[in-house]
Motif scaffolding. Structure first.
Motif, PDB file in Angstrom:
ATOM      1  N   GLU A   1       5.477 -32.406 -74.823  1.00 55.67           N
ATOM      2  CA  GLU A   1       5.461 -31.171 -75.617  1.00 55.67           C
ATOM      3  C   GLU A   1       6.782 -30.432 -75.490  1.00 55.67           C
ATOM      4  N   GLU A   2       7.327 -30.398 -74.285  1.00 55.57           N
ATOM      5  CA  GLU A   2       8.610 -29.725 -74.051  1.00 55.57           C
ATOM      6  C   GLU A   2       9.728 -30.401 -74.841  1.00 55.57           C
ATOM      7  N   MET A   3       9.775 -31.731 -74.802  1.00 58.17           N
ATOM      8  CA  MET A   3      10.831 -32.462 -75.507  1.00 58.17           C
ATOM      9  C   MET A   3      10.708 -32.293 -77.015  1.00 58.17           C
ATOM     10  N   ILE A   4       9.485 -32.301 -77.528  1.00 56.66           N
ATOM     11  CA  ILE A   4       9.285 -32.104 -78.965  1.00 56.66           C
ATOM     12  C   ILE A   4       9.706 -30.692 -79.350  1.00 56.66           C
ATOM     13  N   GLY A   5       9.377 -29.716 -78.500  1.00 58.91           N
ATOM     14  CA  GLY A   5       9.776 -28.341 -78.766  1.00 58.91           C
ATOM     15  C   GLY A   5      11.286 -28.194 -78.829  1.00 58.91           C
ATOM     16  N   VAL A   6      11.990 -28.839 -77.930  1.00 61.56           N
ATOM     17  CA  VAL A   6      13.464 -28.792 -77.924  1.00 61.56           C
ATOM     18  C   VAL A   6      14.000 -29.415 -79.207  1.00 61.56           C
ATOM     19  N   TRP A   7      13.429 -30.556 -79.589  1.00 61.46           N
ATOM     20  CA  TRP A   7      13.879 -31.232 -80.802  1.00 61.46           C
ATOM     21  C   TRP A   7      13.636 -30.358 -82.032  1.00 61.46           C
ATOM     22  N   LEU A   8      12.440 -29.760 -82.120  1.00 62.03           N
ATOM     23  CA  LEU A   8      12.117 -28.904 -83.263  1.00 62.03           C
ATOM     24  C   LEU A   8      13.060 -27.704 -83.336  1.00 62.03           C
ATOM     25  N   GLU A   9      13.386 -27.131 -82.196  1.00 66.89           N
ATOM     26  CA  GLU A   9      14.311 -25.994 -82.166  1.00 66.89           C
ATOM     27  C   GLU A   9      15.698 -26.418 -82.649  1.00 66.89           C
TER      28      GLU A   9
ATOM     29  N   GLU B   1      16.373 -28.841 -84.723  1.00 65.51           N
ATOM     30  CA  GLU B   1      16.260 -29.050 -86.163  1.00 65.51           C
ATOM     31  C   GLU B   1      16.280 -27.716 -86.912  1.00 65.51           C
ATOM     32  N   ARG B   2      15.561 -26.736 -86.392  1.00 63.22           N
ATOM     33  CA  ARG B   2      15.509 -25.422 -87.028  1.00 63.22           C
ATOM     34  C   ARG B   2      16.902 -24.787 -87.053  1.00 63.22           C
ATOM     35  N   VAL B   3      17.582 -24.850 -85.935  1.00 62.20           N
ATOM     36  CA  VAL B   3      18.930 -24.277 -85.850  1.00 62.20           C
ATOM     37  C   VAL B   3      19.882 -25.000 -86.797  1.00 62.20           C
ATOM     38  N   SER B   4      19.787 -26.319 -86.855  1.00 65.91           N
ATOM     39  CA  SER B   4      20.696 -27.065 -87.733  1.00 65.91           C
ATOM     40  C   SER B   4      20.440 -26.728 -89.205  1.00 65.91           C
ATOM     41  N   ARG B   5      19.202 -26.462 -89.559  1.00 70.36           N
ATOM     42  CA  ARG B   5      18.897 -26.075 -90.952  1.00 70.36           C
ATOM     43  C   ARG B   5      19.430 -24.683 -91.261  1.00 70.36           C
ATOM     44  N   VAL B   6      19.289 -23.774 -90.294  1.00 68.55           N
ATOM     45  CA  VAL B   6      19.753 -22.394 -90.500  1.00 68.55           C
ATOM     46  C   VAL B   6      21.271 -22.367 -90.640  1.00 68.55           C
ATOM     47  N   TRP B   7      21.954 -23.120 -89.793  1.00 70.88           N
ATOM     48  CA  TRP B   7      23.416 -23.077 -89.778  1.00 70.88           C
ATOM     49  C   TRP B   7      24.049 -24.128 -90.670  1.00 70.88           C
TER      50      TRP B   7
END
Length: 42
Positions: free
Chosen positions: A25-33, A35-41
């Motif tokens: 769960e921790e690793m998936i959370g890091v990956w999702l974060e 991805e979110r940052v890369s989409r925003v920036w």
């Protein structure tokens, strides 16, 4: 998903079942974060 880059299978398998789920769960959370940052920036 490209979890292979952050997913250490041997490390996860060495943990007890409860810890394994938490670690995944921790690793998936890091990956999702990331991805979110890369989409925003872009």
């Amino acid at each position: 998903m490209e979890l292979e880059n952050t997913f250490d299978v041997l490390q996860v398998l060495s943990l007890r079942p409860g810890e394994t789920i938490e670690r995944i769960e921790e690793m998936i959370g890091v990956w999702l974060e990331r991805e979110r940052v890369s989409r925003v920036w872009g």
